[in-house]
Design a protein around this motif. Structure first.
Motif, PDB file in Angstrom:
ATOM      1  N   VAL A   1     116.534 110.823 109.750  1.00  0.00           N
ATOM      2  CA  VAL A   1     117.951 110.975 108.488  1.00  0.00           C
ATOM      3  C   VAL A   1     119.067 109.381 109.201  1.00  0.00           C
ATOM      4  O   VAL A   1     119.314 109.692 107.171  1.00  0.00           O
ATOM      5  CB  VAL A   1     118.824 111.466 109.389  1.00  0.00           C
ATOM      6  CG1 VAL A   1     120.281 111.760 109.587  1.00  0.00           C
ATOM      7  CG2 VAL A   1     118.419 112.993 110.265  1.00  0.00           C
ATOM      8  N   MET A   2     119.273 108.585 108.902  1.00  0.00           N
ATOM      9  CA  MET A   2     119.937 107.409 109.243  1.00  0.00           C
ATOM     10  C   MET A   2     119.675 106.277 107.708  1.00  0.00           C
ATOM     11  O   MET A   2     119.889 106.324 107.108  1.00  0.00           O
ATOM     12  CB  MET A   2     119.824 106.487 110.052  1.00  0.00           C
ATOM     13  CG  MET A   2     121.020 106.998 110.900  1.00  0.00           C
ATOM     14  SD  MET A   2     122.941 108.125 110.640  1.00  0.00           S
ATOM     15  CE  MET A   2     123.388 106.601 110.265  1.00  0.00           C
ATOM     16  N   MET A   3     118.086 106.540 107.451  1.00  0.00           N
ATOM     17  CA  MET A   3     117.041 105.853 106.765  1.00  0.00           C
ATOM     18  C   MET A   3     117.980 106.122 105.495  1.00  0.00           C
ATOM     19  O   MET A   3     117.939 105.329 104.176  1.00  0.00           O
ATOM     20  CB  MET A   3     115.583 105.832 106.600  1.00  0.00           C
ATOM     21  CG  MET A   3     114.678 105.347 105.614  1.00  0.00           C
ATOM     22  SD  MET A   3     113.877 105.491 105.480  1.00  0.00           S
ATOM     23  CE  MET A   3     112.833 107.015 105.291  1.00  0.00           C
ATOM     24  N   PHE A   4     117.686 107.720 104.935  1.00  0.00           N
ATOM     25  CA  PHE A   4     118.454 108.411 104.128  1.00  0.00           C
ATOM     26  C   PHE A   4     120.216 108.614 103.900  1.00  0.00           C
ATOM     27  O   PHE A   4     120.920 108.094 102.874  1.00  0.00           O
ATOM     28  CB  PHE A   4     117.557 109.827 103.378  1.00  0.00           C
ATOM     29  CG  PHE A   4     116.699 109.430 103.833  1.00  0.00           C
ATOM     30  CD1 PHE A   4     116.011 108.879 102.251  1.00  0.00           C
ATOM     31  CD2 PHE A   4     115.176 110.309 104.239  1.00  0.00           C
ATOM     32  CE1 PHE A   4     114.777 108.999 101.779  1.00  0.00           C
ATOM     33  CE2 PHE A   4     114.351 110.423 104.035  1.00  0.00           C
ATOM     34  CZ  PHE A   4     113.527 109.602 102.744  1.00  0.00           C
ATOM     35  N   PHE A   5     120.612 108.899 105.028  1.00  0.00           N
ATOM     36  CA  PHE A   5     121.880 108.452 104.737  1.00  0.00           C
ATOM     37  C   PHE A   5     123.067 107.393 105.041  1.00  0.00           C
ATOM     38  O   PHE A   5     123.838 107.255 103.478  1.00  0.00           O
ATOM     39  CB  PHE A   5     122.581 109.563 106.439  1.00  0.00           C
ATOM     40  CG  PHE A   5     123.776 109.698 105.767  1.00  0.00           C
ATOM     41  CD1 PHE A   5     124.653 110.821 105.351  1.00  0.00           C
ATOM     42  CD2 PHE A   5     125.151 109.107 107.232  1.00  0.00           C
ATOM     43  CE1 PHE A   5     125.687 111.310 105.273  1.00  0.00           C
ATOM     44  CE2 PHE A   5     126.402 109.522 106.809  1.00  0.00           C
ATOM     45  CZ  PHE A   5     126.478 111.062 106.170  1.00  0.00           C
ATOM     46  N   MET A   6     122.150 106.046 104.848  1.00  0.00           N
ATOM     47  CA  MET A   6     122.170 104.882 104.812  1.00  0.00           C
ATOM     48  C   MET A   6     122.650 105.003 103.216  1.00  0.00           C
ATOM     49  O   MET A   6     123.322 104.144 103.090  1.00  0.00           O
ATOM     50  CB  MET A   6     121.442 103.823 105.057  1.00  0.00           C
ATOM     51  CG  MET A   6     121.726 104.288 106.589  1.00  0.00           C
ATOM     52  SD  MET A   6     123.147 102.501 107.189  1.00  0.00           S
ATOM     53  CE  MET A   6     122.798 102.111 108.768  1.00  0.00           C
TER      54      MET A   6
ATOM     55  N   MET B   1     122.718  98.930 102.724  1.00  0.00           N
ATOM     56  CA  MET B   1     122.547  99.875 103.844  1.00  0.00           C
ATOM     57  C   MET B   1     121.406  99.847 103.531  1.00  0.00           C
ATOM     58  O   MET B   1     120.676 100.142 103.963  1.00  0.00           O
ATOM     59  CB  MET B   1     123.315 100.936 103.197  1.00  0.00           C
ATOM     60  CG  MET B   1     125.003  99.915 103.125  1.00  0.00           C
ATOM     61  SD  MET B   1     125.717 100.336 104.307  1.00  0.00           S
ATOM     62  CE  MET B   1     125.976 101.965 105.357  1.00  0.00           C
ATOM     63  N   SER B   2     119.879 100.055 102.752  1.00  0.00           N
ATOM     64  CA  SER B   2     119.143 100.372 102.378  1.00  0.00           C
ATOM     65  C   SER B   2     118.035  99.238 103.179  1.00  0.00           C
ATOM     66  O   SER B   2     117.546  99.443 103.947  1.00  0.00           O
ATOM     67  CB  SER B   2     118.780 100.793 101.078  1.00  0.00           C
ATOM     68  OG  SER B   2     119.703 101.261 100.197  1.00  0.00           O
ATOM     69  N   ALA B   3     118.852  97.920 102.709  1.00  0.00           N
ATOM     70  CA  ALA B   3     118.094  96.565 104.102  1.00  0.00           C
ATOM     71  C   ALA B   3     118.526  97.202 105.067  1.00  0.00           C
ATOM     72  O   ALA B   3     117.455  97.000 106.031  1.00  0.00           O
ATOM     73  CB  ALA B   3     118.614  95.523 102.842  1.00  0.00           C
ATOM     74  N   ALA B   4     119.416  97.263 105.948  1.00  0.00           N
ATOM     75  CA  ALA B   4     119.756  97.573 106.818  1.00  0.00           C
ATOM     76  C   ALA B   4     119.367  98.853 107.637  1.00  0.00           C
ATOM     77  O   ALA B   4     119.233  98.717 108.625  1.00  0.00           O
ATOM     78  CB  ALA B   4     121.736  98.078 106.817  1.00  0.00           C
ATOM     79  N   SER B   5     119.129  99.582 106.382  1.00  0.00           N
ATOM     80  CA  SER B   5     118.445 101.117 107.127  1.00  0.00           C
ATOM     81  C   SER B   5     116.611 100.726 107.367  1.00  0.00           C
ATOM     82  O   SER B   5     116.280 100.936 108.489  1.00  0.00           O
ATOM     83  CB  SER B   5     118.402 102.241 105.960  1.00  0.00           C
ATOM     84  OG  SER B   5     117.576 103.033 106.401  1.00  0.00           O
ATOM     85  N   LEU B   6     116.355 100.021 106.140  1.00  0.00           N
ATOM     86  CA  LEU B   6     115.097  98.981 106.623  1.00  0.00           C
ATOM     87  C   LEU B   6     114.558  98.326 107.455  1.00  0.00           C
ATOM     88  O   LEU B   6     113.811  99.116 108.349  1.00  0.00           O
ATOM     89  CB  LEU B   6     114.278  98.445 105.331  1.00  0.00           C
ATOM     90  CG  LEU B   6     112.951  97.952 105.445  1.00  0.00           C
ATOM     91  CD1 LEU B   6     111.940  99.130 105.677  1.00  0.00           C
ATOM     92  CD2 LEU B   6     112.796  96.485 103.748  1.00  0.00           C
TER      93      LEU B   6
ATOM     94  N   LEU C   1     111.092 113.887 100.615  1.00  0.00           N
ATOM     95  CA  LEU C   1     109.651 113.955 101.373  1.00  0.00           C
ATOM     96  C   LEU C   1     109.715 114.191 103.136  1.00  0.00           C
ATOM     97  O   LEU C   1     108.875 114.108 102.976  1.00  0.00           O
ATOM     98  CB  LEU C   1     110.600 111.844 101.340  1.00  0.00           C
ATOM     99  CG  LEU C   1     110.415 111.216  99.698  1.00  0.00           C
ATOM    100  CD1 LEU C   1     111.419 109.606 100.073  1.00  0.00           C
ATOM    101  CD2 LEU C   1     108.751 111.909  98.957  1.00  0.00           C
ATOM    102  N   SER C   2     110.913 114.096 103.291  1.00  0.00           N
ATOM    103  CA  SER C   2     110.918 114.715 104.775  1.00  0.00           C
ATOM    104  C   SER C   2     109.917 115.685 105.120  1.00  0.00           C
ATOM    105  O   SER C   2     109.342 116.267 105.683  1.00  0.00           O
ATOM    106  CB  SER C   2     112.389 114.883 105.675  1.00  0.00           C
ATOM    107  OG  SER C   2     112.707 113.048 105.016  1.00  0.00           O
TER     108      SER C   2
END
Length: 450
Positions: A285-290, A30-35, A336-337
């Motif tokens: 938001v989605m980057m962290f929520f992933m 999911m992190s890779a997908a977010s990236l 971070l945000s």
């Protein structure tokens, strides 16, 4: 380790190690997908322009709507399979796999046809202006043509996790992301195909990953595998899949409705640039929520299996560990945000007006971000154990019951800021509803002597 032994581990291995075993591959994937999503929007924003990223924001409801139908099948089927494996009902689990394939093909095809016929009116309804419509249309035509592949890809990944193969699900996602990035650079940066190139990169990479997934399930040695006689839809199985999948379906449909409404509110109070800022904030938001979704995906087969095996202590230990992990992840994202909003916004665009709008939006949107994780975990927990009505209520509470009216009323007092403030207000409100429901369910189990 064979497939059956991997499934049995769900009921015997220490919960902490088991959650790490299942969650880490999902988190990595999911992190890779977010990236990739960040890179996708950054390429479009930096190379094509701010109008293009606003046009991409218009497509979010479409993506949510497509994901809604995919989740109704993928999440519903994988949860049913986990429970059947816990009950050692391997024949029914096998038939569920076949019905998953058939449902994904039928629903994916129908969604593609209907949306292509009415594409422009739908995009206008979603908030597209004369400026953003061409970008949104160009992107969605290709995405919709590959819709059957997208549904099958996500559905098979969910079944891989349920079948005790979290690493294979991770490999499929990592391959998709890596190929996506290569094709994104090739199509958008090198060939200069613009937003069309980004869509083509997505569909092509998912097609390649789906072929590998189907190859895995074609192995007759696997506990769950593709074979003749399992594809004919059986109403009892379809009802089971849909009854579980209705919660994530409604969650994604509601997200679609909300993004449509929010896009129109942002256009009304801030213009196309405000929509672009919302698109950037949504991506952050989605980057962290992933990361949180990765942990939740790791939790789902463990909870489903142990609920089916009536091992409630293990089930709740998994739940608490997942809540703690999700909250920690989102606390990092929140910090971070709050500290670096402008630097984050600058990743997506060089337009200073858009940077300023997005930076302020990121800070407001993520004001109480750290409470969202527990709400999402608990909602998915109720979904995993078949408490459909509770899961549906929790799914709808944040968006339809709270966010929609707040997003309408708040701007009447605070203009554009009011649209932004409605999001953290609804986050905290839905969190306040979720905790009492979990306590109620735990007390109910104790009263029943379980």
């Amino acid at each position: 380790m064979d497939n059956k032994q991997a499934a049995l581990e769900l009921g015997t291995k220490p919960v902490g190690r088991l959650l790490m075993q299942y969650a880490l591959p999902a988190i990595v994937a999911m992190s890779a997908a977010s990236l990739y999503n960040i890179l996708d929007r950054a390429f479009i924003g930096q190379i094509v322009g701010p109008e293009a990223i606003a046009g991409l924001g218009i497509t979010f409801p479409f993506m949510n709507l497509s994901a809604a139908f995919g989740a109704a099948v993928g999440v519903g089927a994988s949860t049913c399979i986990s429970v059947k494996l816990g009950q050692r009902d391997y024949k029914r689990a096998q038939r569920l796999l076949g019905n998953t394939v058939t449902l994904n093909l039928i629903i994916g095809f129908l969604f593609m046809v209907v949306c292509l016929i009415f594409l422009d009116p739908i995009l206008r309804f979603f908030g597209a202006s004369d400026v953003t419509l061409p970008y949104a249309r160009e992107f969605m035509i290709i995405i919709l043509l590959g819709n059957m592949v997208t549904h099958m890809y996500f559905g098979m990944n969910a079944v891989l996790r349920a079948a005790g193969k979290p690493r294979h699900a991770m490999y499929a996602t990592l391959f998709t992301v890596a190929m996506n990035v290569v094709l994104l650079i090739t199509f958008v940066w090198w060939f200069r195909w613009g937003i069309k190139g980004a869509a083509l990169a997505t569909v092509t990479s998912q097609t390649m990953a789906m072929c590998w997934q189907l190859w895995i399930f074609s192995d007759k040695k696997e506990l769950l595998h593709l074979e003749r006689g399992i594809y004919r839809l059986r109403m009892a199985l379809v009802r089971n899949i849909i009854s579980i999948g209705i919660s994530p379906f409604l969650m994604n449909v509601t997200s679609c409705v909300i993004v449509i409404f929010m896009n129109n509110q942002f256009v009304r109070y801030g213009g196309d640039m405000a929509v672009g800022a919302y698109s950037i904030a949504n991506s952050v938001v989605m980057m962290f929520f992933m990361f949180v979704m990765g942990v939740i995906q790791g939790m789902q087969p463990i909870v489903g299996y142990n609920f089916g095996a009536e091992n409630y202590n293990r089930m709740f230990r998994c739940l608490w560990l997942t809540i703690a992990t999700a909250t920690t992840i989102l606390l990092i994202g929140w910090g971070l945000s709050m500290l670096f909003p402008s630097q984050i916004a600058r990743i997506f665009t060089t337009d200073q007006t858009l940077i300023n709008l997005a930076a302020r939006g990121i800070q407001i949107d993520m004001m109480v971000f750290f409470v969202v994780g527990s709400q999402a975990v608990i909602t998915n927990f109720f979904q995993c154990i078949g408490k459909v009505k509770v899961a549906i209520f929790l799914s709808l509470s944040r968006q339809l019951i709270l966010l929609l009216p707040m997003a309408y009323v708040f701007p009447l007092f605070w203009d554009l800021d009011g649209v932004w403030y409605s999001m953290p207000a609804s986050d905290f409100g839905s969190f306040s509803m979720t905790i009492p429901l979990l306590i109620w369910y735990m007390n109910k189990l104790k009263r029943n002597g379980k």
